[in-house]
Design a protein around this motif. Structure first.
Motif, PDB file in Angstrom:
ATOM      1  N   THR A 161    -126.126   4.113 -38.273  1.00  0.00           N
ATOM      2  CA  THR A 161    -125.615   5.350 -37.669  1.00  0.00           C
ATOM      3  C   THR A 161    -126.685   6.413 -37.457  1.00  0.00           C
ATOM      4  N   GLY A 162    -127.827   6.291 -38.146  1.00  0.00           N
ATOM      5  CA  GLY A 162    -128.861   7.309 -38.055  1.00  0.00           C
ATOM      6  C   GLY A 162    -128.544   8.556 -38.852  1.00  0.00           C
ATOM      7  N   SER A 163    -127.559   8.477 -39.744  1.00  0.00           N
ATOM      8  CA  SER A 163    -127.193   9.612 -40.595  1.00  0.00           C
ATOM      9  C   SER A 163    -127.425   9.254 -42.052  1.00  0.00           C
ATOM     10  N   CYS A 164    -127.413  10.296 -42.901  1.00  0.00           N
ATOM     11  CA  CYS A 164    -127.525  10.123 -44.343  1.00  0.00           C
ATOM     12  C   CYS A 164    -126.189  10.493 -44.977  1.00  0.00           C
ATOM     13  N   TYR A 165    -125.836   9.801 -46.055  1.00  0.00           N
ATOM     14  CA  TYR A 165    -124.540  10.002 -46.693  1.00  0.00           C
ATOM     15  C   TYR A 165    -124.706  10.141 -48.206  1.00  0.00           C
ATOM     16  N   THR A 180    -119.461  22.458 -50.703  1.00  0.00           N
ATOM     17  CA  THR A 180    -120.513  21.695 -51.379  1.00  0.00           C
ATOM     18  C   THR A 180    -121.420  21.009 -50.371  1.00  0.00           C
ATOM     19  N   CYS A 181    -120.829  20.363 -49.372  1.00  0.00           N
ATOM     20  CA  CYS A 181    -121.636  19.707 -48.339  1.00  0.00           C
ATOM     21  C   CYS A 181    -122.508  20.727 -47.602  1.00  0.00           C
ATOM     22  N   ALA A 182    -121.921  21.872 -47.245  1.00  0.00           N
ATOM     23  CA  ALA A 182    -122.681  22.900 -46.534  1.00  0.00           C
ATOM     24  C   ALA A 182    -123.858  23.388 -47.366  1.00  0.00           C
ATOM     25  N   ALA A 183    -123.651  23.544 -48.680  1.00  0.00           N
ATOM     26  CA  ALA A 183    -124.729  23.991 -49.560  1.00  0.00           C
ATOM     27  C   ALA A 183    -125.856  22.973 -49.631  1.00  0.00           C
ATOM     28  N   GLU A 184    -125.549  21.714 -49.365  1.00  0.00           N
ATOM     29  CA  GLU A 184    -126.558  20.657 -49.381  1.00  0.00           C
ATOM     30  C   GLU A 184    -127.191  20.444 -48.004  1.00  0.00           C
ATOM     31  N   GLY A 185    -126.890  21.322 -47.045  1.00  0.00           N
ATOM     32  CA  GLY A 185    -127.419  21.169 -45.695  1.00  0.00           C
ATOM     33  C   GLY A 185    -126.740  20.056 -44.931  1.00  0.00           C
ATOM     34  N   ALA A 186    -125.487  19.762 -45.307  1.00  0.00           N
ATOM     35  CA  ALA A 186    -124.752  18.639 -44.721  1.00  0.00           C
ATOM     36  C   ALA A 186    -123.372  19.110 -44.273  1.00  0.00           C
ATOM     37  N   HIS A 187    -122.476  18.170 -44.018  1.00  0.00           N
ATOM     38  CA  HIS A 187    -121.083  18.491 -43.699  1.00  0.00           C
ATOM     39  C   HIS A 187    -120.219  17.336 -44.168  1.00  0.00           C
ATOM     40  N   LEU A 188    -118.923  17.583 -44.330  1.00  0.00           N
ATOM     41  CA  LEU A 188    -118.009  16.494 -44.656  1.00  0.00           C
ATOM     42  C   LEU A 188    -118.120  15.406 -43.586  1.00  0.00           C
ATOM     43  N   ALA A 189    -118.156  14.174 -44.013  1.00  0.00           N
ATOM     44  CA  ALA A 189    -118.418  13.057 -43.109  1.00  0.00           C
ATOM     45  C   ALA A 189    -117.393  12.974 -41.982  1.00  0.00           C
ATOM     46  N   ILE A 190    -117.901  12.668 -40.789  1.00  0.00           N
ATOM     47  CA  ILE A 190    -117.083  12.541 -39.581  1.00  0.00           C
ATOM     48  C   ILE A 190    -117.308  11.153 -38.985  1.00  0.00           C
ATOM     49  N   MET A 191    -116.220  10.532 -38.530  1.00  0.00           N
ATOM     50  CA  MET A 191    -116.301   9.217 -37.925  1.00  0.00           C
ATOM     51  C   MET A 191    -116.466   9.372 -36.415  1.00  0.00           C
ATOM     52  N   ASP A 192    -117.690   9.258 -35.909  1.00  0.00           N
ATOM     53  CA  ASP A 192    -117.950   9.409 -34.476  1.00  0.00           C
ATOM     54  C   ASP A 192    -117.803   8.104 -33.708  1.00  0.00           C
ATOM     55  N   THR A 193    -118.023   7.001 -34.396  1.00  0.00           N
ATOM     56  CA  THR A 193    -117.983   5.688 -33.754  1.00  0.00           C
ATOM     57  C   THR A 193    -117.266   4.704 -34.675  1.00  0.00           C
ATOM     58  N   ALA A 194    -116.861   3.567 -34.123  1.00  0.00           N
ATOM     59  CA  ALA A 194    -116.237   2.524 -34.936  1.00  0.00           C
ATOM     60  C   ALA A 194    -117.210   2.006 -35.989  1.00  0.00           C
ATOM     61  N   VAL A 195    -118.487   1.981 -35.639  1.00  0.00           N
ATOM     62  CA  VAL A 195    -119.509   1.554 -36.603  1.00  0.00           C
ATOM     63  C   VAL A 195    -119.551   2.510 -37.790  1.00  0.00           C
ATOM     64  N   GLU A 196    -119.487   3.806 -37.499  1.00  0.00           N
ATOM     65  CA  GLU A 196    -119.526   4.783 -38.592  1.00  0.00           C
ATOM     66  C   GLU A 196    -118.274   4.685 -39.457  1.00  0.00           C
ATOM     67  N   LYS A 293    -125.332  14.106 -43.512  1.00  0.00           N
ATOM     68  CA  LYS A 293    -126.337  15.029 -43.000  1.00  0.00           C
ATOM     69  C   LYS A 293    -127.270  14.350 -42.013  1.00  0.00           C
ATOM     70  N   ASN A 294    -127.738  15.173 -41.093  1.00  0.00           N
ATOM     71  CA  ASN A 294    -128.755  14.734 -40.149  1.00  0.00           C
ATOM     72  C   ASN A 294    -130.066  14.572 -40.902  1.00  0.00           C
ATOM     73  N   PRO A 295    -130.827  13.516 -40.659  1.00  0.00           N
ATOM     74  CA  PRO A 295    -132.077  13.325 -41.403  1.00  0.00           C
ATOM     75  C   PRO A 295    -133.191  14.277 -41.004  1.00  0.00           C
ATOM     76  N   ASP A 296    -132.975  15.132 -39.990  1.00  0.00           N
ATOM     77  CA  ASP A 296    -133.993  16.117 -39.660  1.00  0.00           C
ATOM     78  C   ASP A 296    -134.357  16.887 -40.923  1.00  0.00           C
ATOM     79  N   SER A 297    -135.632  17.128 -41.117  1.00  0.00           N
ATOM     80  CA  SER A 297    -136.126  17.624 -42.395  1.00  0.00           C
ATOM     81  C   SER A 297    -135.606  19.012 -42.733  1.00  0.00           C
ATOM     82  N   LEU A 298    -135.051  19.129 -43.951  1.00  0.00           N
ATOM     83  CA  LEU A 298    -134.751  20.427 -44.532  1.00  0.00           C
ATOM     84  C   LEU A 298    -135.792  20.781 -45.573  1.00  0.00           C
ATOM     85  N   ALA A 299    -136.720  19.886 -45.796  1.00  0.00           N
ATOM     86  CA  ALA A 299    -137.785  20.127 -46.768  1.00  0.00           C
ATOM     87  C   ALA A 299    -139.006  19.356 -46.309  1.00  0.00           C
ATOM     88  N   LYS A 300    -140.184  19.885 -46.549  1.00  0.00           N
ATOM     89  CA  LYS A 300    -141.418  19.192 -46.184  1.00  0.00           C
ATOM     90  C   LYS A 300    -142.488  19.494 -47.211  1.00  0.00           C
TER      91      LYS A 300
END
Length: 304
Positions: A161-165, A180-196, A293-300
């Motif tokens: 899926t290209g996402s992190c869980y 809690t998800c928002a505080a972690e830079g994420a969101h509650l999981a969403i099913m965008d595709t059948a694969v997800e 969460k999107n894997p785009d960096s929130l930390a480097k």
């Protein structure tokens, strides 16, 4: 599901936090007012603490960032009059100067401490609303989850899926899970595709009920809601659940949604079970949940 390798960094830049070498840590200023309890919780969920003027360096740094009355982490919630920071530093060890007439413990209801813009302090009711500052201490043990761009090693990158869980097995209400998800830079999981949908089903199947702490139901909270409009279900990003069902991305369980009542309240929040189907669920009932969460960096990493 593959979990990303981690790497130790001499200095990590954390999303929305600014590093201050004089206090050997990061600060994040939150301008939206909250109660003391809300502020403490939000900082805690971000792996930080509600900042306190525990020494002269902290006092100077906090004063320089605050133009309005601001919460500190100093409280006497466990024993009236016995003030200390969240870290346990007694107020008598802090370089605190009280504002005129303070502390006065008005109506015996003032157990939390704010800092005024001029660097003086006052006791106020913990249910009042003020901005706040979170502090995260620098630690040599902090490492970067490279694939997911976070300092949280519990997130795993999924190539399908290209996402992190992250599966949270300590139960929360739907709204607290969202926070809690928002505080972690994420969101509650969403099913965008059948694969997800299949990926989330597999994640849920990894956890038996015995691995979920405090759960009364074997549901897992995910990111859809009726937004207070009974029967009109969308994801937290506005996608129609009907459209996702029509395209085969997800399916309701048999007989769902049924808006069953519990203690007089209906079901306005979304959940899944290990069968991979959707269920409507009570927003006030605690359950396990999955953050995405999107894997785009929130930390480097950066050299000192």
């Amino acid at each position: 599901m593959s979990y990303a390798p981690t790497g130790t960094s001499a200095l990590i830049i954390i999303y929305d936090y600014v590093y201050h070498p004089e206090i050997e840590g990061w600060l994040k200023q939150n301008i939206i007012p909250a109660t003391w309890h809300q502020a403490r919780l939000r900082c805690h969920l971000e792996g930080a603490e509600l900042a306190s003027p525990i020494d002269d360096g902290f006092l100077k740094t906090l004063k320089g960032r605050s133009q309005v009355p601001t919460w500190t982490g100093v409280h006497s919630l466990f024993s009236k009059g016995d003030y200390s920071s969240i870290e346990g530093v007694p107020i008598l060890r802090m370089p605190i100067s009280w504002a005129p007439g303070e502390p006065d413990n008005h109506e015996d209801k003032e157990q939390c401490i704010i800092m005024m813009p001029n660097g003086t302090f006052a006791d106020v009711c913990c249910d009042e609303m003020f901005p706040y500052i979170c502090f995260r201490k620098k630690s040599a043990s902090v490492s970067v989850n490279v694939a997911c761009g976070t300092v949280d090693s519990s997130y795993g990158y999924e190539t399908k899926t290209g996402s992190c869980y992250k599966f949270h097995n300590h139960v929360q209400t739907w709204n607290r899970a969202y926070m809690t998800c928002a505080a972690e830079g994420a969101h509650l999981a969403i099913m965008d595709t059948a694969v997800e949908t299949q990926v989330l089903k597999e994640i849920i199947s990894e956890y038996s009920k015995t691995k979920i702490y405090g759960a009364k139901y074997d549901h897992v909270l995910v990111g859809f809601h009726d937004w207070g409009d009974a029967g009109v279900w969308t994801t937290i990003h506005g996608q129609s659940i009907d459209d996702l069902v029509d395209t085969g991305v997800i399916n309701w369980a048999s007989g769902e949604p049924n808006n069953g009542t519990l203690n007089g309240l209906g079901q306005s929040c979304g959940s899944m079970r290990k069968d991979g189907h959707l269920y409507d669920f009570w927003c006030h009932v605690r359950a396990a949940f999955i953050c995405e969460k999107n894997p785009d960096s929130l930390a480097k990493e950066e050299d000192e």
